[in-house]
Design a protein around this motif. Structure first.
Motif, mmCIF file in Angstrom:
data_model
loop_
_atom_site.group_PDB
_atom_site.id
_atom_site.type_symbol
_atom_site.label_atom_id
_atom_site.label_comp_id
_atom_site.label_asym_id
_atom_site.label_seq_id
_atom_site.Cartn_x
_atom_site.Cartn_y
_atom_site.Cartn_z
ATOM 1 N N ALA A 15 0.846 -1.189 0.000
ATOM 2 C CA ALA A 15 0.000 0.000 0.000
ATOM 3 C C ALA A 15 0.880 1.236 0.000
ATOM 4 O O ALA A 15 1.850 1.312 0.758
ATOM 5 N N PRO A 16 0.581 2.237 -0.821
ATOM 6 C CA PRO A 16 1.392 3.459 -0.842
ATOM 7 C C PRO A 16 1.208 4.257 0.434
ATOM 8 O O PRO A 16 0.129 4.251 1.044
ATOM 9 N N TRP A 17 2.269 4.932 0.851
ATOM 10 C CA TRP A 17 2.189 5.815 2.005
ATOM 11 C C TRP A 17 1.719 7.186 1.544
ATOM 12 O O TRP A 17 2.267 7.770 0.614
ATOM 13 N N ILE A 18 0.672 7.697 2.171
ATOM 14 C CA ILE A 18 0.145 9.016 1.854
ATOM 15 C C ILE A 18 0.630 9.972 2.934
ATOM 16 O O ILE A 18 0.254 9.835 4.108
ATOM 17 N N SER A 19 1.456 10.916 2.557
ATOM 18 C CA SER A 19 2.091 11.810 3.526
ATOM 19 C C SER A 19 1.099 12.823 4.078
ATOM 20 O O SER A 19 0.022 13.048 3.516
ATOM 21 N N LEU A 20 1.488 13.451 5.164
ATOM 22 C CA LEU A 20 0.632 14.463 5.790
ATOM 23 C C LEU A 20 0.398 15.668 4.865
ATOM 24 O O LEU A 20 -0.742 16.151 4.772
ATOM 25 N N PRO A 21 1.431 16.191 4.153
ATOM 26 C CA PRO A 21 1.167 17.296 3.220
ATOM 27 C C PRO A 21 0.172 16.922 2.126
ATOM 28 O O PRO A 21 -0.664 17.741 1.733
ATOM 29 N N ARG A 22 0.242 15.694 1.628
ATOM 30 C CA ARG A 22 -0.702 15.265 0.597
ATOM 31 C C ARG A 22 -2.114 15.123 1.172
ATOM 32 O O ARG A 22 -3.116 15.425 0.509
#
Length: 264
Positions: A15-22
């Motif tokens: 699963a891709p990591w979705i960063s806080l800025p995104r």
């Protein structure tokens, strides 16, 4: 700005990591999510403040007879008693105010749980293209269930606080263990919202945290850091709570979608 990956483009392998800025960009692009987030911040802040004022009023009423009049003994013993009374009074005021604020926030957190579950649901709906992975939940029964689940997480938080106080006395490693404890609890607290849309039990939420420890520690890292800031922690957590909810929900959905076969 890079778009958040859609569920139907994910690889099953990871699963891709979705960063806080995104996650922040995802939130700001949706007027509905942003408006609901601002409403929750105001509601959480108002409930916390009202609960704090009421708690302080009760405490002051119960303790007024003791702190209204200092000891009146003469001599050096009376002087020591007077100074001790002053120190005890200020310590009591500080501890009672801090405790009242924490308890008020805990009550506000439990009361607003259905709102944050709704925010997670709206996030999921936008992320999946105006649909939900599960049938949409509504009604008074659902709100009551969300309140109960919020109270469960709140009780876990009280237990974590007690354990943290004990672990903190362990030489050298104690502070590090406390931070890890708060990080995993923070992840659990925010995982509760999207998981509640799937009718998950508390045990299943714990299992998700254990199964995805690396992702959980990353999700709980910043909330745990904010929770350790003296006095300002409650205000910071209330302000960032919606963003953390959206961030965790997106990563939760990424993990859950990665379990399923890819659809072309």
């Amino acid at each position: 700005m890079t778009e958040v990956p859609r569920a139907n483009t994910m690889s099953r392998a990871s699963a891709p990591w979705i960063s806080l800025p995104r996650a922040l960009a995802f939130l700001l692009k949706s007027p509905r999510l942003l408006g609901w987030s601002l409403l929750l911040v105001l509601l959480t802040g108002a409930l916390t403040w009202l609960g704090y004022l009421e708690a302080i009023h009760l405490v002051d009423t119960w303790t007024a007879p003791f702190f209204q009049h200092p000891p009146e003994h003469g001599g050096w013993i009376g002087w020591l008693q007077g100074k001790g009374w002053i120190v005890a009074r200020y310590l009591f005021l500080a501890v009672s105010r801090i405790t009242a604020f924490y308890l008020a926030f805990l009550v506000a957190y439990c009361c607003t749980s259905p709102g944050y579950v709704f925010l997670a649901s709206a996030t999921e709906k936008k992320y999946l293209g105006n649909r939900l992975a599960r049938e949409e939940r509504s009604g008074l029964r659902t709100i009551l269930i969300d309140l109960v689940e919020g109270c469960k997480i709140g009780m876990v938080g009280l237990l974590v606080t007690v354990v943290a106080l004990i672990v903190n006395f362990i030489p050298v490693a104690g502070q590090g263990l406390v931070f890890l404890l708060y990080a995993f609890y923070s992840a659990l607290m925010f995982i509760d919202y999207p998981a509640s849309n799937r009718h998950w039990s508390l045990g299943k939420k714990f299992a998700w945290i254990r199964q995805h420890k690396d992702r959980a520690i990353r999700l709980g890292l910043l909330p745990a850091l904010l929770s350790l800031v003296p006095i300002l922690n409650i205000l910071l957590m209330a302000l960032f709570f919606p963003l953390f909810t959206v961030h965790t929900t997106l990563n939760f959905l990424a993990v859950e979608a990665a379990r399923k076969p890819v659809h072309s």
